[in-house]
Design a protein around this motif. Structure first.
Motif, mmCIF file in Angstrom:
data_model
loop_
_atom_site.group_PDB
_atom_site.id
_atom_site.type_symbol
_atom_site.label_atom_id
_atom_site.label_comp_id
_atom_site.label_asym_id
_atom_site.label_seq_id
_atom_site.Cartn_x
_atom_site.Cartn_y
_atom_site.Cartn_z
ATOM 1 N N TYR A 197 0.837 -1.143 0.113
ATOM 2 C CA TYR A 197 -0.048 -0.060 0.144
ATOM 3 C C TYR A 197 1.023 1.395 -0.086
ATOM 4 O O TYR A 197 0.520 2.412 0.293
ATOM 5 C CB TYR A 197 -0.814 -0.071 1.032
ATOM 6 N N ARG A 198 2.047 1.155 -0.153
ATOM 7 C CA ARG A 198 2.922 2.333 -0.225
ATOM 8 C C ARG A 198 2.821 3.481 -1.149
ATOM 9 O O ARG A 198 2.875 4.438 -0.564
ATOM 10 C CB ARG A 198 4.451 1.780 -0.598
ATOM 11 N N ALA A 199 1.962 3.313 -2.249
ATOM 12 C CA ALA A 199 1.319 4.516 -3.001
ATOM 13 C C ALA A 199 0.173 4.755 -2.576
ATOM 14 O O ALA A 199 -0.558 5.635 -3.363
ATOM 15 C CB ALA A 199 1.379 3.968 -4.483
ATOM 16 N N HIS A 200 -0.427 4.531 -1.591
ATOM 17 C CA HIS A 200 -1.989 4.611 -1.187
ATOM 18 C C HIS A 200 -2.022 5.253 -0.064
ATOM 19 O O HIS A 200 -1.276 4.937 0.937
ATOM 20 C CB HIS A 200 -2.916 3.333 -1.486
ATOM 21 N N ASN A 201 -3.188 5.752 0.347
ATOM 22 C CA ASN A 201 -3.362 6.381 1.631
ATOM 23 C C ASN A 201 -4.781 5.976 2.512
ATOM 24 O O ASN A 201 -4.760 5.890 3.504
ATOM 25 C CB ASN A 201 -3.733 8.134 1.364
ATOM 26 N N LEU A 202 -5.511 4.980 1.631
ATOM 27 C CA LEU A 202 -6.575 4.394 2.302
ATOM 28 C C LEU A 202 -6.833 3.052 1.614
ATOM 29 O O LEU A 202 -6.756 2.961 0.365
ATOM 30 C CB LEU A 202 -7.743 5.351 2.028
ATOM 31 N N VAL A 203 -7.160 2.182 2.546
ATOM 32 C CA VAL A 203 -7.264 0.690 2.259
ATOM 33 C C VAL A 203 -8.470 0.185 2.472
ATOM 34 O O VAL A 203 -8.747 0.166 3.825
ATOM 35 C CB VAL A 203 -6.293 -0.265 2.593
ATOM 36 N N VAL A 204 -9.353 -0.099 2.070
ATOM 37 C CA VAL A 204 -10.702 -0.848 2.552
ATOM 38 C C VAL A 204 -11.031 -2.162 1.540
ATOM 39 O O VAL A 204 -10.343 -2.335 0.544
ATOM 40 C CB VAL A 204 -11.966 0.179 1.982
ATOM 41 N N HIS A 205 -11.853 -3.015 1.992
ATOM 42 C CA HIS A 205 -11.822 -4.315 1.361
ATOM 43 C C HIS A 205 -13.346 -3.872 0.466
ATOM 44 O O HIS A 205 -14.133 -3.472 0.575
ATOM 45 C CB HIS A 205 -12.407 -5.334 2.378
ATOM 46 N N GLY A 206 -12.820 -4.085 -0.989
ATOM 47 C CA GLY A 206 -13.758 -3.965 -1.951
ATOM 48 C C GLY A 206 -13.510 -4.731 -3.165
ATOM 49 O O GLY A 206 -12.215 -5.099 -3.404
ATOM 50 N N TRP A 207 -14.109 -4.485 -4.328
ATOM 51 C CA TRP A 207 -13.883 -4.996 -5.302
ATOM 52 C C TRP A 207 -13.833 -4.029 -6.572
ATOM 53 O O TRP A 207 -14.858 -3.344 -6.780
ATOM 54 C CB TRP A 207 -15.059 -5.929 -5.834
ATOM 55 N N PRO A 208 -12.512 -3.624 -7.085
ATOM 56 C CA PRO A 208 -12.526 -2.667 -8.198
ATOM 57 C C PRO A 208 -13.540 -2.586 -9.342
ATOM 58 O O PRO A 208 -13.971 -1.710 -9.691
ATOM 59 C CB PRO A 208 -11.038 -2.534 -8.571
ATOM 60 N N ARG A 209 -13.584 -3.954 -9.752
ATOM 61 C CA ARG A 209 -14.770 -4.067 -10.955
ATOM 62 C C ARG A 209 -16.076 -3.662 -10.476
ATOM 63 O O ARG A 209 -16.669 -2.737 -11.232
ATOM 64 C CB ARG A 209 -14.642 -5.424 -11.259
ATOM 65 N N LEU A 210 -16.637 -3.875 -9.433
ATOM 66 C CA LEU A 210 -17.664 -3.418 -9.027
ATOM 67 C C LEU A 210 -17.982 -1.958 -8.843
ATOM 68 O O LEU A 210 -18.937 -1.427 -8.790
ATOM 69 C CB LEU A 210 -18.158 -4.373 -7.876
ATOM 70 N N VAL A 211 -16.751 -1.633 -8.184
ATOM 71 C CA VAL A 211 -17.076 0.050 -7.574
ATOM 72 C C VAL A 211 -16.783 0.851 -8.939
ATOM 73 O O VAL A 211 -17.597 1.930 -9.149
ATOM 74 C CB VAL A 211 -15.860 0.229 -6.663
ATOM 75 N N PHE A 212 -15.861 0.660 -9.722
ATOM 76 C CA PHE A 212 -15.451 1.627 -10.899
ATOM 77 C C PHE A 212 -16.054 1.195 -12.233
ATOM 78 O O PHE A 212 -16.247 2.126 -12.914
ATOM 79 C CB PHE A 212 -13.821 1.715 -11.041
ATOM 80 N N GLU A 213 -16.287 -0.106 -12.453
ATOM 81 C CA GLU A 213 -16.790 -0.582 -13.814
ATOM 82 C C GLU A 213 -18.163 -1.004 -13.892
ATOM 83 O O GLU A 213 -18.617 -1.335 -14.819
ATOM 84 C CB GLU A 213 -15.920 -1.729 -14.222
ATOM 85 N N GLY A 214 -18.564 -1.615 -12.814
ATOM 86 C CA GLY A 214 -19.975 -2.018 -12.806
ATOM 87 C C GLY A 214 -21.262 -1.112 -13.167
ATOM 88 O O GLY A 214 -21.279 -0.119 -12.633
#
Length: 431
Positions: A197-214
């Motif tokens: 996670y070194r390039a990120h500031n927030l980590v949550v459990h989720g599915w990128p396909r469902l959040v961003f593409e669904g």
């Protein structure tokens, strides 16, 4: 099995059920860093612990820091600017607090009033013990909050004031890790892969396909009950934007309607933290999306209905791994202070035993099992779940985790649902 989407109905996690009148409640700070050196990403031996004493300025007073600035406040209604510089200056003044790896502060909490459910307080105690055990084994500090830090931000929004205050109170922590009180850490060996996670500031459990593409947007495409957030200016700004969709906002009612119309599977009109978070990431040109890591590679937060029925088989497979030829070192008795080394050895052996894969198709221990919708304190659980399923599932998950801890003391539970323990024979599990 009911759909995941139904797991957070209007009565949401008791982890966030902070009753009004909590101004008289106290904050219980459990400084539980492991005093023994450990390898890994958490800061290990450098963590501030009860054994090493508090971090102090030279001469007991030291030079001025941001704590001497009256403009710096702990409350979410008072913005802070230049936090990265302020925090860096404090760390330079306190080099004893900045050595080692990236320190993690776990934050959890529950309401200040007694539970309405007869077994609620007992369950909250066991759930807290579970977090204490994990933090002790991994050199993580734990802040367990029972105060409503901002009365207007209750229920599921109460986590934001708690996390924000924790960031200011703990500039030595690189990460703040929020864990709902109804979440059980069910793999005592697993360590957060912070380098991932070194390039990120927030980590949550989720599915990128469902959040961003669904196309069918869902408010359960991620879960906000467990998250890891970096202690930085970006995070303060992010939480301010997140809170602006909450009860303090003059547009709170409007946000409830917007979120319900955005997510077809959302059955209530109220603006909640999880729907708001998904909505923030959905927006085109979102300033937040690039720094948010949606973790779906392991059970950073696992849905309990997918997990509890498999725990017995998972335990049996781990025991079989330790009975394999050449595995004597894995089952060797050792001091609890040596946990990290033995956990690393077990982790290295998982692939050869067919246990490396996580999730519903794998047999690796789930890292976090989240009893969302079970409401252990109020007892007002989601209508899709029976009381027996929730209560039995929690006992099964807690005993599963507790057996991993008790082993260092030569004991284990007599059964997956038993409160009794029994001594382990020498060379367990071969004998």
């Amino acid at each position: 099995m009911p759909p995941r989407a139904a797991s957070r109905a209007p009565l949401l996690s008791d982890a966030l059920l902070f009753a009004a009148g909590a101004a008289v409640a106290t904050v219980l700070l459990l400084t539980l860093a492991n005093p023994f050196p450990q390898p890994g990403d958490y800061g290990g031996a450098a963590a501030v612990s009860s054994s090493s004493g508090p971090v102090s300025s030279a001469g007991g007073g030291g030079g001025r820091t941001f704590y001497d600035d009256p403009a710096v406040a702990y409350t979410v209604d008072r913005p802070i600017t230049g936090w990265d510089e302020k925090r860096a200056e404090w760390l330079r003044a306190h080099p004893e607090a900045s050595g080692g790896g990236e320190r993690v502060l776990m934050v959890s909490g529950s309401q200040p009033a007694p539970c309405r459910s007869p077994a609620g307080d007992h369950l909250l105690t066991r759930l807290l013990k579970n977090k204490v055990d994990y933090c002790r084994l991994h050199g993580v500090q734990l802040l367990y909050n029972t105060a409503l830090l901002r009365p207007s931000m209750n229920l599921y929004w109460a986590k934001i004031p708690a996390v924000r205050a924790a960031m200011i109170a703990h500039p030595e922590a690189e990460w703040v890790w929020w864990v709902d009180s109804d979440a059980v850490l069910t793999d005592m060996d697993f360590r957060l892969p912070l380098r991932r996670y070194r390039a990120h500031n927030l980590v949550v459990h989720g599915w990128p396909r469902l959040v961003f593409e669904g196309e069918a947007r869902s408010w359960t495409s991620l879960n906000a009950g467990v998250f890891l957030i970096r202690n930085c200016q970006w995070s303060l700004d992010f939480m301010a934007a997140w809170a602006a969709m909450g009860p303090d906002s003059p547009d709170y009612r409007r946000w409830g309607a917007v979120l319900k119309s955005t997510f077809r599977d959302k059955v209530f009109n109220e603006s909640d933290d999880q729907s708001a978070l998904v909505y923030m990431l959905l927006q085109g040109g979102s300033p937040w999306r690039g720094k948010v890591f949606l973790e779906d590679g392991y059970y950073f937060e696992g849905y309990w209905m997918e997990i509890v029925g498999r725990l017995g088989d998972i335990a049996a497979r781990y025991e079989a791994m330790e009975r394999r030829p050449g595995a004597a070192a894995l089952r060797r008795r050792h001091a609890e202070a040596e946990h990290a080394a033995y956990a690393a050895a077990r982790d290295a052996a998982l692939a050869g035993a067919g246990l490396a894969e996580s999730g519903v198709r794998g047999w690796r221990r789930p890292f976090v099992t989240h009893f969302t919708g079970c409401q252990p304190c109020s007892g007002q659980r989601n209508e899709h779940y029976s009381g027996g399923a929730c209560d039995e599932g929690m006992r099964r998950a807690l005993n599963f985790a507790d057996d991993q801890v008790l082993r260092a003391y030569g004991f284990r539970h007599a059964g997956p649902l038993s409160d009794d323990v029994q001594p382990l024979p020498f060379d367990y599990p071969v004998s």
